[in-house]
Design an enzyme around this catalytic site. Sequence first.
Site, PDB file in Angstrom:
ATOM      1  CE1 TYR A  23      93.282 -93.479  -5.983  1.00 26.13           C
ATOM      2  CE2 TYR A  23      93.507 -94.694  -7.694  1.00 26.13           C
ATOM      3  CZ  TYR A  23      92.897 -93.840  -7.092  1.00 26.13           C
ATOM      4  OH  TYR A  23      91.454 -93.340  -6.670  1.00 26.13           O
ATOM      5  CB  SER A  65      88.853 -96.020  -6.755  1.00 23.06           C
ATOM      6  OG  SER A  65      89.822 -96.623  -7.995  1.00 23.06           O
TER       7      SER A  65
HETATM    8  P1  NAP Z   1      90.594 -83.788  -8.407  1.00 23.55           P
HETATM    9  O1  NAP Z   1      89.667 -83.580  -9.446  1.00 23.55           O
HETATM   10  O2  NAP Z   1      91.643 -84.249  -7.917  1.00 23.55           O
HETATM   11  O3  NAP Z   1      89.625 -83.144  -6.418  1.00 23.55           O
HETATM   12  C1  NAP Z   1      90.046 -83.866  -5.957  1.00 23.55           C
HETATM   13  C2  NAP Z   1      89.554 -83.264  -3.788  1.00 23.55           C
HETATM   14  O4  NAP Z   1      90.378 -83.570  -2.848  1.00 23.55           O
HETATM   15  C3  NAP Z   1      90.215 -81.104  -4.386  1.00 23.55           C
HETATM   16  O5  NAP Z   1      88.611 -80.856  -3.837  1.00 23.55           O
HETATM   17  C4  NAP Z   1      91.038 -80.926  -3.297  1.00 23.55           C
HETATM   18  O6  NAP Z   1      90.659 -79.812  -2.609  1.00 23.55           O
HETATM   19  C5  NAP Z   1      90.425 -81.952  -2.271  1.00 23.55           C
HETATM   20  N1  NAP Z   1      91.579 -82.789  -1.797  1.00 23.55           N
HETATM   21  C6  NAP Z   1      92.738 -82.870  -2.228  1.00 23.55           C
HETATM   22  N2  NAP Z   1      93.322 -83.453  -0.712  1.00 23.55           N
HETATM   23  C7  NAP Z   1      92.793 -82.760   0.151  1.00 23.55           C
HETATM   24  C8  NAP Z   1      92.946 -83.126   1.725  1.00 23.55           C
HETATM   25  N3  NAP Z   1      94.551 -83.284   2.211  1.00 23.55           N
HETATM   26  N4  NAP Z   1      92.569 -82.388   2.580  1.00 23.55           N
HETATM   27  C9  NAP Z   1      90.648 -82.260   1.728  1.00 23.55           C
HETATM   28  N5  NAP Z   1      90.252 -81.800   0.623  1.00 23.55           N
HETATM   29  C10 NAP Z   1      91.959 -82.508  -0.039  1.00 23.55           C
HETATM   30  O7  NAP Z   1      90.067 -85.375  -7.528  1.00 23.55           O
HETATM   31  P2  NAP Z   1      88.550 -86.334  -8.600  1.00 23.55           P
HETATM   32  O8  NAP Z   1      89.082 -87.049  -8.873  1.00 23.55           O
HETATM   33  O9  NAP Z   1      87.474 -85.767  -8.030  1.00 23.55           O
HETATM   34  O10 NAP Z   1      88.322 -87.943  -7.002  1.00 23.55           O
HETATM   35  C11 NAP Z   1      87.868 -87.971  -5.796  1.00 23.55           C
HETATM   36  C12 NAP Z   1      88.005 -88.866  -5.551  1.00 23.55           C
HETATM   37  O11 NAP Z   1      87.791 -89.749  -6.430  1.00 23.55           O
HETATM   38  C13 NAP Z   1      89.099 -89.619  -4.687  1.00 23.55           C
HETATM   39  O12 NAP Z   1      89.279 -90.293  -3.412  1.00 23.55           O
HETATM   40  C14 NAP Z   1      89.604 -90.643  -5.912  1.00 23.55           C
HETATM   41  O13 NAP Z   1      90.332 -91.347  -5.378  1.00 23.55           O
HETATM   42  C15 NAP Z   1      88.653 -91.310  -6.027  1.00 23.55           C
HETATM   43  N6  NAP Z   1      87.887 -91.394  -8.238  1.00 23.55           N
HETATM   44  C16 NAP Z   1      88.372 -91.239  -8.420  1.00 23.55           C
HETATM   45  C17 NAP Z   1      88.340 -91.529  -9.785  1.00 23.55           C
HETATM   46  C18 NAP Z   1      88.334 -90.296 -11.066  1.00 23.55           C
HETATM   47  O14 NAP Z   1      88.989 -91.358 -11.753  1.00 23.55           O
HETATM   48  N7  NAP Z   1      88.614 -89.420 -11.290  1.00 23.55           N
HETATM   49  C19 NAP Z   1      87.777 -93.108  -9.778  1.00 23.55           C
HETATM   50  C20 NAP Z   1      87.565 -93.585  -9.054  1.00 23.55           C
HETATM   51  C21 NAP Z   1      88.095 -93.181  -7.568  1.00 23.55           C
HETATM   52  P3  NAP Z   1      91.643 -78.951  -3.173  1.00 23.55           P
HETATM   53  O15 NAP Z   1      91.268 -78.274  -5.057  1.00 23.55           O
HETATM   54  O16 NAP Z   1      91.130 -77.834  -2.284  1.00 23.55           O
HETATM   55  O17 NAP Z   1      93.208 -79.526  -2.580  1.00 23.55           O
END
Ligand code: NAP
Length: 250
Positions: A155, A142
Amino acid sequence: MKKLENKVAVVTGASKGIGAAIALHLAAEGANVVVNYASSQADADKVVEKIKSNGGNAIAIQANVSKQEDIDNLFSEIKERFGRVDILVNNAGIYDWATLEEITEEHFHRQFNVNVLGLLLTTQKAVTLFGSDGGSIINISSVVSESPAPGSSVYSATKAAVDAITKTLAKELGSLKIRVNSILPGMVETEGTHSAGFIGSDFQIQLESKTPLGRIGQPNDIGKVAAFFASDDSGWITGDTILASGGLLG
Ligand code: NAP
């Protein structure tokens, strides 16, 4: 021939958001995709259906990446179904902000267990299934690893750790022809950022005003970058981090 034809790609946390978009992009390039999820089976099944309806190949496999037993089962099933792994995307992650006085042991361990320990244990197991041609590991970090916001100590620390691991493992795994890189997204509209209350917040408006391209990201913005790191187009790049943030921090 498509760029990832006959490759096997594992995307953790691919039932939603960024992970789902990455799974779709890798499948569109011809990869057989393992759509991992922790609890959202219906969402993971929808991602698999979408890939199949676009002519691709995917399966959904449940595993909580912070649990060794789940990881062992995940890769046993992958070995049985596909025999090997060529691409691993460590995307599963959780974000939970807290100011210094709000931080608890539980807050710390929950995020480090998934975002850092889970990434390490998943990678450790996946590497045993990479072939002699090596492959690509893509860690979803991130922008907060480089520019943390107030209230994001734990985080942001997990994502700084992810970047350190990327650089370390690039050195450890280079002789196996396995490349390791990090993508650092800015804010992206996902199920997670909706439920965390970031979407539509003053924080979003503030970020957009500082972003040269004037908007937050969409999951597909990150899916395209992941497809680049997965393919031979990035064959000479390892141990690197790329900002995918519309110019924020550029
Ligand atoms: P999200 O919409 O909350 O989706 C999270 C995903 O991760 C879901 O598929 C969830 O599965 C899975 N997950 C959570 N805990 C898990 C575990 N212990 N084992 C296996 N799967 C797990 O997240 P997102 O916003 O797409 O973010 C995805 C990644 O991008 C993360 O690493 C986050 O830190 C990074 N990121 C996000 C942003 C942003 O603004 N969105 C920015 C920078 C970085 P279930 O639904 O089955 O629980």
